[in-house]
Design a protein around this motif. Structure first.
Motif, short mmCIF file in Angstrom:
data_model
loop_
_atom_site.label_atom_id
_atom_site.label_comp_id
_atom_site.label_asym_id
_atom_site.label_seq_id
_atom_site.Cartn_x
_atom_site.Cartn_y
_atom_site.Cartn_z
N ALA A 120 53.69 38.23 42.05
CA ALA A 120 52.70 37.33 42.64
C ALA A 120 51.34 37.43 41.95
O ALA A 120 50.60 36.46 41.91
N ASN A 121 51.00 38.61 41.43
CA ASN A 121 49.71 38.74 40.76
C ASN A 121 49.86 39.32 39.36
O ASN A 121 48.93 39.93 38.83
N SER A 122 51.03 39.16 38.77
CA SER A 122 51.24 39.68 37.42
C SER A 122 50.19 39.16 36.46
O SER A 122 49.62 39.90 35.65
N LEU A 123 49.92 37.86 36.55
CA LEU A 123 48.98 37.28 35.61
C LEU A 123 47.55 37.75 35.90
O LEU A 123 46.77 37.97 34.98
N GLY A 124 47.24 37.91 37.18
CA GLY A 124 45.93 38.44 37.55
C GLY A 124 45.74 39.83 36.97
O GLY A 124 44.66 40.18 36.46
N GLN A 125 46.80 40.60 37.03
CA GLN A 125 46.75 41.94 36.51
C GLN A 125 46.55 41.92 34.99
O GLN A 125 45.80 42.70 34.43
N ALA A 126 47.27 40.99 34.34
CA ALA A 126 47.13 40.88 32.89
C ALA A 126 45.71 40.45 32.53
O ALA A 126 45.14 40.92 31.54
N LEU A 127 45.12 39.55 33.34
CA LEU A 127 43.75 39.11 33.08
C LEU A 127 42.77 40.26 33.29
O LEU A 127 41.82 40.43 32.53
N LEU A 128 43.03 41.06 34.33
CA LEU A 128 42.16 42.19 34.63
C LEU A 128 42.15 43.18 33.48
O LEU A 128 41.13 43.77 33.16
#
Lengths: 932, 438
Positions: A546-554
């Motif tokens: 659900a937040n894989s991409l958020g994590q990658a952005l972080l």
């Protein structure tokens, strides 16, 4: 363009039928069979109105009854909704439907949000004239998710139209004829479609209901709900979870025109009730000498965390399913260099590459609705039906654009559903699928290829070259001329490129599910090559959580350690305290590896919702609120930041992770957070600190927002029993909890109208108690919400500044005793939390290894054998499945038993002597009794 | 009457012999059969054929009476690239009281095939289907044999008569649903789907079988085509007694002396058919009324007996010529039971797609059964009248089944209202009582 309804001029648009037009104007016109996403068929005849040929006829009241849903509007057309003739007819329809309806509203799970109730009241039918017997049916067992009660059926055909026509299911159909039509399966059994749960919302009455809700029942008016986002996968479908007595009762779809529209997958709908699980952590637990945990209070836990952090070297593992804010605070706590995003070591570069490709590609990164506009689709290596199911549903709509194009030729409008389906039959836009195994989309694909992962990448590169008119590249550089398979890849690629000749909008779907960076790169190249021909290309890359991409952005570009690097640090004695956020590491790496990592840290603090092997190995287990109970921002696979709000305040000491972490940072006296008091401060802090996440603060209004001066209520105006709910505990009604973090209220006070879309906490309008009242919240019937879009797109492409990588891939070949290990995801099971939700739990099958019969024979293995893969400890049952590509062994991904397996590695399978397969999962525990 | 005279005045039944021996290909050709085929294929353009059929004023004999040439003219004739067009013969004769197509199918299958080849040629169809009622086993066998013989002779298949025109013909045996007589339901059924009618537009002429342009014609309609092509539009027009053209297969069933089916000039007065051909009422029975064109048409009564049986005249009298096969109601049969029997049939045959038909017909049938059983209540006739309006108004329902089903009830309530009222007042069916007394 204007039309006249009951003597009043209204504006109208010509691509809308009269029913949509009336609803859009706020007029109450009852209907059943029409559905905004499925169009018109004219079955129920409920939306009859009188049409006048001209002014003279209008004045004389001489008109003809027409069905509004089947009637196009034209300039100057004259209608009446209110004339007695039309009203009588509409009453007659309801009266006819009521002949056989059991009137069991008091015991029906639909009661209070039943479209049939609403429409009955709307037309004013009351007295029963029919004196005959009611027809009855035997209900079916349809699996653990959907309850069946056929006697309530009013035969509107919406269920089969959704299940078969819209979602491509085959095991639910209209059967029988005349007034004895049965909607069900050919025999009792679990509904096969992964979208079956939508029947609950599609059915206008209580034939198909949510089995979990039926067994743990609350009326809609007693449910507290808030806008949430599904955490089941990376698509980011919008949901409306409903709560009562501190228990999650059900999840309904929350309309978002750009993402999920009206429909969720079954993982999303039924996969959140794990939050009621008995294994939830309630209080912080400190492990004693004897290995047992002693409950400590909030303050004690905080002190322990602080002192642990102060005492030595800290490292942290974040979580791709936890919110941006919680991860951000944890990263602040440990420092970027000591913050592992929490992916598996295999996954981390894959997700990173997905992000890099989305940035580098000049193709559009589409939302779900935009995907549905494609007129050609190529799926490379991603089994979206299992990794991002809502996309699979969108692809099924995308291939229908051929039908709409054909319809336009006959001047049919898009809402004329039956006519368009009859016209187009099985003519579809080209969908090409290359996968390591059969997929559920194969039946609608023009071509479905089963290839080993490297071959999929090669196929993609070949297609890209063919589109570019370049046949000089030879990506196989070794044995292509000897390998007959290679010729077939050439041939197939040429055929696909040829099939895209007439396409104007190509959608390429790939993702991390193949486990191979080269496959995603090839997908990006295809999109790029197509775009270079002057046409529109879309690129969608599926990421796991659900937040894989958020994590990658972080963590973008700052070399965050992966789990292997973390393990090495721990091994070197560089970690005293390891903080683990909402992450069961035993699903990320092999058991012995995680055991070693945790043993090498002096203190392990696990912040999580559930008791799991990681929390059980921690020194301090800290309970966290779930996504349903806390605010947070999640970034979907298209880079859309979306806010979830707590549906109800968490119990006991289950605080949102951001609360625990912010308190810790404050206790530690960290300067950066000294002014941060609210969730919004964290969000803004994160937005300021991480440029890639700068947009997240705008994902939803902040806590100071007021809607016409008041909050948005979570409870509907008829929320009952507030004074009685706790009467067995105390006769004093406690004060309603305050929500200091959002503009929503944990009460019925406030205004559920005119709010920004991100704050839509329930759908309810006067006269429209069911979810059909949604049109009152839409700016355009079936279209975007009045409150604007929900969420905000973060990804900014860099306009092709970085060239796309172009790697050669060696031709695929396995040795005689080897297989290529390929991941196979399952909608039910591969995602850890949904898999323990009641209902879904019954559908989860044990992990296994899958081989085609020829490979099994080659390796001397038989169905049911236990096999060990390489030196992976767990023995897994072998299943023969001819849907597998030759040379490939599928392993069930996302399971603890397979966490140590690396995708796309060549492995030997060893047969295990005396293997006893895992016991069968109990399916159909509530089968047996004849319902009704 | 010699053979030629008979062929000129009774084109459809010229080969029907008293013993009803089916004509095989040799016999059919010996009697001049496939003359239309030789006249047209390769010699007339499809447009010329269409013009002849248009000029002939041939109207659909399945019941609706739509002008055949006009229907064909809606088929797009510009070369639409690859893809098929279809011709379907509706041989699903399930209208209560109707047995005219059966006679044509069983006695002269080649006449139908010739008509179908000509129709398919005219609209440019390359595949033709005969959708035949499941119970018509003999007709199905004969048709299959006839089609096989035509392939052998080069009348079907590739390059028919050297013209370059290709046509394949298939027989599809229905699974036995009345609604399959509705052309779009027939198409759904032929596609292997539920036999539900389709909303129009689009009409089958542009989007029919498999979404392709399709013409569906009744057996009798198609059987007229070879004769029209061979002998011309004027000849056909001259056959009719009134404004309609050609001959018509008329039938009579009920308590008449000589029930049967006859080919007569269209526009023959009802009395001539009823009394001349059917021999009048059986002894001891008196005429009360008749359904002129099958079970889904309105009653006509004694005052209508001198009307001409054609589309316009019967329509003006408040009924429909329908299939042209009359069902006679006598004075010893209860009109309520008569209507109840029909409504129950139609309720059973409803496809169940739209609400008024699916729920309203069983409700009407249930009320009529209550009446017949002596359990009628005051107000029931109003409820029935409500249903006549609610279900019976064309456009209120998805297709024409329900409005047709309501026609005997609507006109029954008009002409035999006293009978209905007596069932309620007397709490019993007066006809049953009389029977019991006798």
């Amino acid at each position: 363009m204007n039309i006249r309804i009951d003597g009043v001029e209204y504006p109208a648009t010509k691509d809308r039928n009269l029913l949509e037009t009336c609803l859009g104007l706020g007029l109450n016109l009852p209907y059943f069979c029409w559905h905004p996403a499925m169009g018109s068929v004219g079955a129920c005849r409920q939306c009859a109105v009188l049409q006048y040929p001209d002014e003279e006829a209008e004045q004389a009241g001489r008109g003809k009854l027409v069905m509004a849903c089947m009637t196009p509007v034209s300039d100057g057309a004259r209608f009446s909704l209110e004339t007695a003739q039309a009203r009588r007819f509409r009453q007659g329809i309801i009266e006819s439907l009521m002949i056989n309806h059991p009137h069991d509203c008091p015991v029906c799970a639909e009661g209070g949000e039943c479209h049939l109730q609403d429409m009955t009241v709307m037309v004013g039918h009351r007295d029963r004239r029919y004196r005959g017997r009611k027809r009855t049916f035997r209900n079916q067992y349809l699996g653990p998710l959907v309850h069946h009660e056929m006697n309530r059926c009013i035969t509107c055909y919406r269920c089969t139209r959704f299940y078969r026509d819209y979602a491509g299911g085959t095991d639910l159909a209209a059967q029988g004829c005349h007034d004895h039509i049965f909607f069900g399966r050919h025999e009792d059994g679990v509904l096969e479609s992964e979208f079956a749960g939508n029947l609950v919302e599609v059915c206008p009455t209580g034939v198909f209901t949510d089995k979990h809700l039926v067994h743990d029942y609350t009326r809609k008016w007693d449910l507290q709900s808030a806008p949430s986002v599904c955490a089941g996968c990376a698509v980011g479908c919008n949901t409306l979870p409903g709560e009562r007595y501190g228990r999650l009762k059900r999840v309904h779809n929350r309309f978002n025109a750009e993402i999920n529209g009206y429909f969720l997958c079954d993982r999303g709908r039924f996969g959140a009730t794990w939050v009621n699980d008995e294994r939830r952590l309630d209080y912080p637990g400190l492990r004693g000498e004897d290995g047992r945990y002693n409950a400590i209070d909030h303050h004690g836990a905080l002190q322990r965390i602080v002192s642990s952090v102060e005492r030595g070297a800290v490292a942290a593992v974040g979580s791709p399913r936890a919110s941006v804010e919680a991860n951000f605070l944890l990263r602040l706590l440990a420092g970027p260099a000591r913050f592992c995003p929490g992916f598996s070591a295999v996954e981390q570069p894959l997700v990173g590459e997905a992000l890099a490709l989305l940035r580098a590609s000049r193709a559009t990164v589409p939302d779900i609705a935009t995907m549905e506009t494609a007129d050609a689709i190529l799926v490379l290596g991603e089994d979206v039906s299992n990794t991002a199911p809502r996309i699979a549903l969108a692809l099924r709509q995308g291939v229908r654009n051929r039908a709409y194009a054909m319809a336009a030729g006959l001047k049919l409008q898009d809402w004329q559903d039956a006519a368009i389906r009859n016209l187009a039959q099985d003519q579809r836009c080209p969908l090409f699928i290359a996968a390591t195994a059969a997929t559920r989309l194969d039946p609608v694909a023009a071509r479905s290829l089963r290839l080993a992962t490297p071959e999929i990448a090669r196929l993609g590169l070949r297609v890209a070259d063919a589109l570019a008119g370049d046949n000089s590249n030879d990506y196989s550089h070794d044995n292509s001329h000897d390998n007959p398979d290679d010729h077939s890849v050439h041939r197939e690629a040429a055929a696909i490129a040829d099939g895209l000749r007439d396409a104007k909008r190509l959608l390429v779907v790939s993702g991390t599910g193949s486990g191979d960076i080269a496959v995603m790169q090839a997908a990006a190249r295809v999109a790029e090559a197509f775009r270079d021909t002057g046409r529109e290309a879309m690129l969608s890359l599926v990421v796991p959580e659900a937040n894989s991409l958020g994590q990658a952005l972080l963590c973008e570009g700052n070399g965050s350690p992966d789990l292997d690097a973390l393990a090495a640090s721990a091994e070197a004695g560089e970690i005293d305290t390891l903080l683990v956020l909402e992450n069961d590491l035993y699903r990320r790496a092999a058991t012995d590896q995680v055991d070693r990592l945790l043993a090498n840290c002096q203190r392990v603090i696990a912040l999580d919702q559930l008791d799991n092997p990681t929390t059980s190995a921690s020194h301090l287990a800290v309970p966290a609120a779930s996504v349903i109970e806390s605010e947070g921002t999640l970034v979907s696979l298209e880079g859309r930041a979306q806010r979830c709000f707590p549906v109800f305040p968490p119990h006991a000491e289950r605080h949102p992770a951001w609360v625990w972490l912010l308190a810790t940072l404050k206790e530690l006296g960290r300067e950066a957070v000294s002014d941060w008091h609210h969730f919004d401060d964290v969000t803004r802090g994160c937005a300021a600190a991480i440029p890639a996440l700068a947009g997240i603060a705008a994902a939803a209004p902040d806590h100071r927002f007021r809607n016409h001066g008041v909050r948005v209520p979570r409870q509907p105006p008829r929320y009952s029993g507030r004074t009685a709910m706790r009467a067995n505990v105390s006769v004093h009604e406690p004060k309603q909890p305050e929500d200091e973090e959002s503009p929503l209220a944990f009460s019925m006070e406030g205004l559920n109208r005119d709010q920004p879309a991100a704050l839509l906490s329930y759908v309810w309008a006067p006269g429209w108690n069911s979810n059909q009242g949604l049109h009152r919240f839409q700016a355009d019937v079936g279209g975007p919400l009045k409150g604007g879009p929900a969420g905000i797109r973060l990804l900014r492409a860099n306009g092709g500044a970085t060239p796309l990588p172009r790697h050669a891939t060696a031709a695929f070949a396995v040795e005689a005793d080897e297989v290529l290990l390929v991941p196979r995801y399952r909608i039910f099971g591969s995602e850890a939390l949904s898999a323990i939700s009641p209902g879904i739990r019954e559908l989860v099958r044990p992990a296994c290894i899958e081989l085609c019969a020829a490979d099994a024979e080659r390796l001397g293995l038989a169905d049911g054998d236990g096999v060990q893969v390489g030196d992976n400890a767990a023995a897994l049952p072998l299943r023969i499945d001819d849907a597998m590509a030759p040379g490939c062994a599928g392993y069930t991904a996302g399971y603890r038993e397979t966490a140590g397996l690396a995708p796309n590695t060549r492995q030997r399978l060893r047969r295990v002597a005396h293997f006893s397969p895992p016991g069968p999962t109990v399916i159909g525990s509530d089968r047996g009794g004849r319902h009704g | 009457m010699n053979a030629l005279d008979r062929a000129l005045t009774h084109p459809l039944t010229r080969n029907v012999t008293p013993e009803r021996r089916p004509f095989d290909l040799a016999a059919y050709e010996a009697g001049g059969g496939y003359g239309g085929l030789h006249t047209a294929i390769g010699k007339l353009t499809p447009a010329e054929c269409l013009q002849i059929v248009k000029d002939s004023n041939l109207r659909g004999r399945g019941g609706a009476g739509f002008p055949t040439g006009l229907k064909w003219s809606f088929v797009p004739m510009e070369d639409g690239g690859p893809g098929h067009k279809y011709l379907i013969c509706n041989a699903d004769e399930m209208e209560p009281g109707t047995f005219k197509d059966r006679l044509l199918l069983e006695c002269d299958p080649h006449q139908l095939i010739e008509g179908m080849i000509l129709a398919a040629y005219t609209i440019g169809a390359d595949v033709a289907y005969v959708f035949i009622r499941a119970e018509y086993l003999l007709a199905e066998r004969l048709l299959r044999e006839a089609i096989r013989d035509c392939y052998g002779k080069g009348y079907l298949g590739r390059n028919i008569l050297g013209s370059g025109y290709n046509l394949d013909m298939h027989v599809h045996s229905s699974a036995g649903r009345y609604i399959c007589g509705e052309e779009t339901a027939l198409i759904s059924s032929l596609e292997g789907k539920r036999a539900n009618p389709r909303a129009k537009p689009p009409f089958p002429q542009v989007s029919g079988l498999w979404g392709r342009p399709t013409i569906v014609n009744n057996v009798e309609t198609l059987c007229n085509v070879p004769h029209i092509i061979e002998r011309g539009a004027q000849w056909f027009n001259d056959l009719g007694l009134t404004e309609d053209a050609g001959t018509k297969m008329y039938g009579v069933s009920g308590r008449v002396k000589n029930p049967g089916c006859w080919e007569l000039p269209i526009g023959t007065p009802i009395r001539e058919i009823l009394e001349g051909c059917a021999g009048g009422m059986e002894d001891g029975y008196a005429f009360r009324g008749l359904l002129p064109g099958g079970g889904s048409t309105d009653f006509l009564v004694a005052e209508h007996l001198d009307l001409a049986m054609d589309y316009g005249t019967i329509g003006k009298a408040g009924s429909r010529m329908g299939t042209g096969t009359m069902i006679v109601l006598d004075d010893r049969t209860c009109p309520v039971a008569f209507v109840q029997n029909l409504v129950a049939f139609f309720a059973r045959e409803s496809c169940g797609f739209c609400t008024p038909c699916r729920e309203g017909l069983p409700w009407s049938a249930q009320l009529l059964a209550e009446l017949e059983a002596g359990r009628g209540q005051a107000g029931d006739l109003d409820t029935l009248a409500m249903h006549v309006d609610f279900i019976g108004t064309p456009g209120n329902t998805h297709c024409a089944l329900a409005p047709g089903a309501m026609e005997p009830l609507a006109s029954g309530l008009k002409y035999f209202r006293e009978d209905f009222q007596r069932h309620i007042d007397g709490r019993a069916c007066p006809y049953c009582e009389r029977e019991a007394a006798a």
